[in-house]
Design an enzyme around this catalytic site. Structure first.
Site, short mmCIF file in Angstrom:
data_model
loop_
_atom_site.label_atom_id
_atom_site.label_comp_id
_atom_site.label_asym_id
_atom_site.label_seq_id
_atom_site.Cartn_x
_atom_site.Cartn_y
_atom_site.Cartn_z
N LYS A 79 -34.56 -7.42 37.83
CA LYS A 79 -35.77 -8.14 38.23
C LYS A 79 -35.76 -8.28 39.76
CE LYS A 79 -38.49 -12.31 37.19
NZ LYS A 79 -38.55 -13.56 36.42
N SER A 154 -42.68 -14.32 33.51
CA SER A 154 -42.79 -13.58 34.76
C SER A 154 -41.97 -12.29 34.80
CB SER A 154 -42.37 -14.47 35.92
OG SER A 154 -40.98 -14.73 35.85
N SER A 178 -39.72 -17.22 31.11
CA SER A 178 -39.97 -15.94 31.77
C SER A 178 -39.12 -14.77 31.29
CB SER A 178 -39.79 -16.07 33.29
OG SER A 178 -40.92 -16.67 33.85
#
Lengths: 485, 97
Positions: A79, A154, A178
């Site tokens: 990420k 997210s 997320s």
């Protein structure tokens, strides 16, 4: 053999049998990224050269007869809020659009040490604020099951990359859901570890009392393996716990006989999509068939979790994001005449709308005259949410809820209504508030062919129980593989 | 508590954000709706409840502290490597006054 769609176990079996090499697998994955990323936008940065160099080192070690490290030759997406030295780390924000970290996050360093190959940095909502990956300054990521739909957020790029075989494993971060919500929307397994289980050193901070790094994979076994690599104490993170790391893979025996699975009645009520409800109820029947005991329980204060979470998370975000001011790193606006003008203009142009909205909300609730009414009140309600879990775990071993109230929604559907978007996190935020671990595992498909996930919840540091509960279900009810587009 | 455009301007100044007129208008309505939603917490009586500031439950607060020994730090060159305007080993900024 499609070498991009393999699990770690299958990949390692193929390496051991000399059926393929890390370089071959890595090249195939990078080629697939090149072909599919223009549509999916799951990656912000692709690290082809360094990935192939890592793969070559794994192949050398294999050729020299060394035993396979836990993640040797496994393509991993990171990420883009996790620092990898020398590689652009943007948080999907213009304000960090040119940031090249001079150090590597502990979690990332552990993956590298375990032999992982980093294929790129995954798209996300800016500063991890969002539930759809539409708040990325690099454009939205798309759901591989249906490209008109969001992948969740997210960590939407990470989930989409795993679902589309653009990597085997991915890291995410989870402040209010997320990891779990995009895992659910993309039909993959995602785990938010206990607060303190995985070091956050080198993770760009959002809500410091809530943030955790965690794994995404195609199977529970892969996620268990990756958690074993990520977990452990780190002197660089004062919140990381000095709790021994068990052998998560060894805990997977698939036996849930006598396991007490609690279903909080609040999670199956109002606001839940009927198809999601039906899939979760079917999973409960399946667990009963496997010998688990299904118990109705209650989390009486969960109706207050969303407002409580958004007070705490935005307050912490407003403090954490004060450091982005154009002085030490990142974007700086040109031509400002004074320091203060430079701060204000840099932040206005550097941050996207949702980030600014949250900084504003957090600044408001922390401001003089409102602190007691909002922030202190929210901290007290947080205690009540934690107690809800403590009571529920007196009579249950794990809890089971839907992960998200709906399957993946369409791009643009909720962007103009922040409150509606916040409600995507209704089942996930309570875990971050209490610090307990949670895992999303696929449990069905909607009539539109979109994945549905269920969330398993365990007490602090009981990730082994969580993983084994998911593993038992997965063994009995394998999830259909996405048909490749 | 009602959020007006004036509140938004005051908060933006505290947060060092120069918002456009359009952003001010949009945030006024949205923040008003969200803060009203926050007020839902007032339904709960928390007079006897301790606030919770973190979730490292039961941990010794000093458990994670390391020995007080000198270890190498990042160093000036690496620390300045992302600076928009480095100079003479420092971060340069526009005039302060």
């Amino acid at each position: 053999m499609d070498i991009t769609g393999l699990t770690v176990d299958a990949l390692h079996a193929a390496y051991a049998a000399r059926e393929t090499t890390a370089t071959e697998v890595c090249t195939a994955v990078l080629d697939r990224i090149e072909a599919e990323n223009p549509q999916l936008n799951a990656f912000i940065t692709v690290t082809r050269e360094s990935a192939l160099a890592q793969a070559a080192r794994v192949d050398e070690a294999l050729a020299a007869g060394e035993s396979l490290k836990p993640l040797a030759g496994v393509p991993v997406a990171l990420k883009d809020n996790q620092c990898l030295k020398g590689v652009l780390t943007t948080c999907a924000s213009k304000i960090l659009g040119n940031f090249v970290p001079p150090y590597t996050a502990t979690a990332v360093a552990k993956l590298a040490e375990a032999g992982a190959i980093f294929v790129g940095k995954a798209n996300m909502d800016e500063f991890a604020m969002g539930s759809s990956t539409e708040n990325s300054s690099f454009g939205p990521a798309r759901n591989p099951w249906n490209q008109d739909c969001v992948p969740g957020g997210s960590s939407g790029g990470s989930a989409a990359a795993v679902a589309a075989d653009l990597c085997v494993l991915a890291t995410g971060s989870d402040t209010g859901g997320s990891i779990r919500q995009p895992a659910s929307l993309c039909g993959v397994v995602g785990l938010k570890p206990t607060y303190g289980r995985v070091s956050r050193y080198g993770l760009v901070a959002f809500g410091s009392s809530l943030d955790q790094i965690g794994p995404f994979g195609k199977t529970t076994r892969d996620v268990a393996r990756m958690l074993g690599v990520l977990a452990g104490h780190d002197v660089h993170d004062a919140t990381s716990a000095q709790v021994p790391v068990p052998d998560y893979l060894a805990a997977l025996d698939g036996n849930v006989k006598g396991l007490r699975i609690g279903v909080p009645k609040e999670a199956m009520g109002e606001g839940l999509d009927p198809q999601v409800k039906a899939a979760v109820e079917q999973a409960l029947r399946n667990y009963a068939e496997l010998g688990a005991e299904i118990v109705e329980t209650t989390l009486p204060n969960s109706g207050y979790a969303i407002p409580d979470y958004y007070i705490i998370a935005t307050a912490e975000a407003s403090a954490n994001l004060a450091r982005f001011d154009g002085v030490r790193f990142g974007f700086r606006v040109e031509g400002a005449k004074t320091l203060h003008e430079m701060y204000q203009k840099t932040r206005d142009l550097g941050f996207g709308t949702e980030v600014k909205r949250r900084i504003m909300l957090g600044t408001y609730t922390l401001s003089s005259g409102y602190y007691d009414a909002y922030y202190l009140k929210a901290q007290k309600v947080r205690t009540l949410l934690r107690r809800d879990f403590e009571r529920a775990f007196e009579s249950c071993d794990v809890l089971l809820t839907p992960t998200a109230p709906t399957p993946a929604f369409k791009l643009g559907e909720k962007t103009d209504d922040p409150l509606q978007m916040y409600l995507s996190d209704i089942y996930t935020v309570t875990l971050n508030m209490a610090g307990v671990p949670g895992l999303s595992v696929p449990c069905g498909l909607s009539t539109e062919g979109l994945p549905i996930g269920m969330q398993l919840i365990a007490p602090h540091f009981a990730e082994s129980r969580l993983l084994n509960t998911a593993f038992a279900y997965e063994q009995a009810h394998p999830f259909p593989k996405r048909k490749l587009s | 508590m009602e959020i007006t455009k004036k509140t938004v301007e005051k908060i933006a100044a505290l947060a060092s954000l120069e918002l456009t007129e359009e952003e001010k208008e949009r945030f006024t309505g949205q923040m008003d709706a969200i803060v009203h939603y926050f007020d839902k917490l007032n339904e709960l009586n928390t007079d006897e409840v301790e606030p919770m500031s973190h979730s490292n439950l039961g941990d010794d607060p000093t458990a994670s502290q390391r020995e007080d020994v000198l270890i190498p730090s990042l160093g000036t060159e690496a620390a300045l490597s992302n600076a928009p305007q480095p100079g003479a080993g420092h971060f340069k900024v526009p005039r302060v006054l």
